[in-house]
Design a protein around this motif. Structure first.
Motif, short mmCIF file in Angstrom:
data_model
loop_
_atom_site.label_atom_id
_atom_site.label_comp_id
_atom_site.label_asym_id
_atom_site.label_seq_id
_atom_site.Cartn_x
_atom_site.Cartn_y
_atom_site.Cartn_z
N SER A 119 0.83 -1.20 0.00
CA SER A 119 0.00 0.00 0.00
C SER A 119 0.86 1.25 0.00
O SER A 119 1.96 1.26 0.57
CB SER A 119 -0.93 0.03 1.22
N LYS A 120 0.37 2.24 -0.66
CA LYS A 120 0.89 3.61 -0.55
C LYS A 120 -0.35 4.49 -0.47
O LYS A 120 -0.61 5.33 -1.34
CB LYS A 120 1.77 3.97 -1.74
N GLN A 121 -1.11 4.27 0.57
CA GLN A 121 -2.45 4.86 0.68
C GLN A 121 -2.74 5.24 2.13
O GLN A 121 -2.68 4.40 3.03
CB GLN A 121 -3.51 3.88 0.17
N TYR A 122 -3.06 6.50 2.32
CA TYR A 122 -3.44 6.99 3.64
C TYR A 122 -4.83 6.50 4.01
O TYR A 122 -5.62 6.06 3.16
CB TYR A 122 -3.45 8.52 3.65
N GLY A 123 -5.16 6.64 5.29
CA GLY A 123 -6.48 6.32 5.79
C GLY A 123 -7.42 7.51 5.73
O GLY A 123 -7.21 8.46 4.96
N SER A 124 -8.44 7.46 6.57
CA SER A 124 -9.51 8.47 6.52
C SER A 124 -9.00 9.87 6.82
O SER A 124 -9.57 10.86 6.35
CB SER A 124 -10.61 8.09 7.50
N GLY A 125 -7.93 9.99 7.61
CA GLY A 125 -7.43 11.31 7.97
C GLY A 125 -6.97 12.14 6.78
O GLY A 125 -6.95 13.37 6.86
N GLN A 126 -6.61 11.46 5.69
CA GLN A 126 -6.19 12.17 4.48
C GLN A 126 -6.93 11.63 3.26
O GLN A 126 -6.38 11.46 2.17
CB GLN A 126 -4.67 12.09 4.30
N SER A 127 -8.22 11.39 3.48
CA SER A 127 -9.17 11.08 2.40
C SER A 127 -8.85 9.81 1.63
O SER A 127 -9.27 9.66 0.48
CB SER A 127 -9.25 12.27 1.43
N TYR A 128 -8.11 8.90 2.25
CA TYR A 128 -7.78 7.62 1.62
C TYR A 128 -7.00 7.78 0.32
O TYR A 128 -7.03 6.91 -0.56
CB TYR A 128 -9.05 6.79 1.36
N ASP A 129 -6.28 8.87 0.16
CA ASP A 129 -5.56 9.10 -1.09
C ASP A 129 -4.41 8.11 -1.25
O ASP A 129 -3.67 7.84 -0.30
CB ASP A 129 -5.01 10.53 -1.13
N GLY A 130 -4.24 7.63 -2.47
CA GLY A 130 -3.16 6.71 -2.79
C GLY A 130 -3.67 5.44 -3.42
O GLY A 130 -4.76 5.41 -3.99
N TYR A 131 -2.87 4.37 -3.29
CA TYR A 131 -3.24 3.09 -3.91
C TYR A 131 -2.80 1.94 -3.02
O TYR A 131 -1.86 2.05 -2.23
CB TYR A 131 -2.60 2.95 -5.29
N SER A 132 -3.48 0.81 -3.14
CA SER A 132 -3.09 -0.39 -2.39
C SER A 132 -3.66 -1.62 -3.08
O SER A 132 -4.68 -1.56 -3.78
CB SER A 132 -3.60 -0.31 -0.94
#
Length: 265
Positions: free
Chosen positions: A125-138
């Motif tokens: 994963s290179k994906q943030y959680g809810s704190g940063q809008s789940y941006d990225g990919y996994s």
């Protein structure tokens, strides 16, 4: 202009009135074009079980670190054993590995996932959680040996889950491949392969992102979406290859053929 060569098709055969040598791509041999990160567990230049740093064997120095302990085995040419509780491998954020609109990225990992995995455990994963809008990919493991590619940017959520279950087998080595194409839409979609087979994915999002506001999460192996409760995969990790382009199906086949012998195939 003089006629140099004429090619005609008759009864399924190609005929020419001049010497003609077809160019056939070599189906074997590891692909090196646009390779930006490579980890090879069991090789002295990358990692042989000493310390916690896994060295990138390309010139980009995207070295990784193992967190919260590990076991190492020389079985299958060398592998890092991760417990699925809190152990994972992390590469610091690098612009080379960020998802970006209009560009393609390919990530491949050799892993042997244990049958004790849970829905949502991460392959990488290179994906943030809810704190940063789940941006990225996994790339996540799903129930009944399905698989899911999750992508998010500017509130466009892509959750592409395999349309079939049992697309991979636990307790066996697989080469998992994800081709990440933010903003590609239906004409240039993201893709997932298991070994050399392209997996049919549901259309869980439009893949029409125009930006990725928070794309600076670290890259993690054997870890899911990065929240305080990130899910870790119980697995053996053998290798990772990252390209700053989309590999073709022939490229995927070549890498599988070039590396599979290490894993008993």
């Amino acid at each position: 202009m003089p006629l140099i060569s004429r090619i005609g098709i008759s009864d399924g055969f190609i005929k020419t009135n001049a010497p003609f040598t077809p160019v056939i791509p070599d189906p074997t041999g590891f692909v090196v074009q646009n390779l930006i990160t490579r980890y090879e567990i069991g090789e002295s230049g990358s990692f042989v079980g000493v310390g916690t740093v896994i060295n990138d064997t390309t010139l980009n120095n995207n070295d990784a670190s193992i967190y919260n302990g590990f076991l190492f085995t020389f079985d299958d040419g060398g592998a890092v054993i991760l417990d699925g509780i809190n152990r994972y491998i992390q590469t610091p954020d690098s612009s080379l590995m960020r998802g970006s609109v209009g560009n393609s990225l390919t990530i491949q990992v050799w892993m042997k996932v244990e049958s004790t995995y849970s829905d949502g455990d991460g392959l990488f994963s290179k994906q943030y959680g809810s704190g940063q809008s789940y941006d990225g990919y996994s790339l996540l493991l799903k129930s009944n040996n399905a698989i899911g590619l999750y992508m998010n940017g500017d509130s466009v959520t892509g959750e592409y889950t395999s349309t079939s279950t049992n697309v991979w087998t636990s307790d066996f080595w697989h080469l998992f491949t994800a081709i990440i194409r933010f903003g590609g839409g239906s004409s240039n979609p993201s893709k997932v392969y298991v070994d050399t087979t392209e997996i049919s994915l549901s259309s869980g999002g439009q893949n029409n992102e125009t930006s990725i506001t928070n794309n600076t999460a670290p890259f993690r192996i054997a870890s899911g979406i990065q929240e305080s409760s990130a899910q870790y995969a119980p697995c053996r990790f053998g290798a990772m290859y990252v390209y700053d382009r989309a590999l073709s199906s022939v490229d995927v086949f070549r890498n599988y053929e070039a590396t599979k012998s290490k894993y008993g195939y």
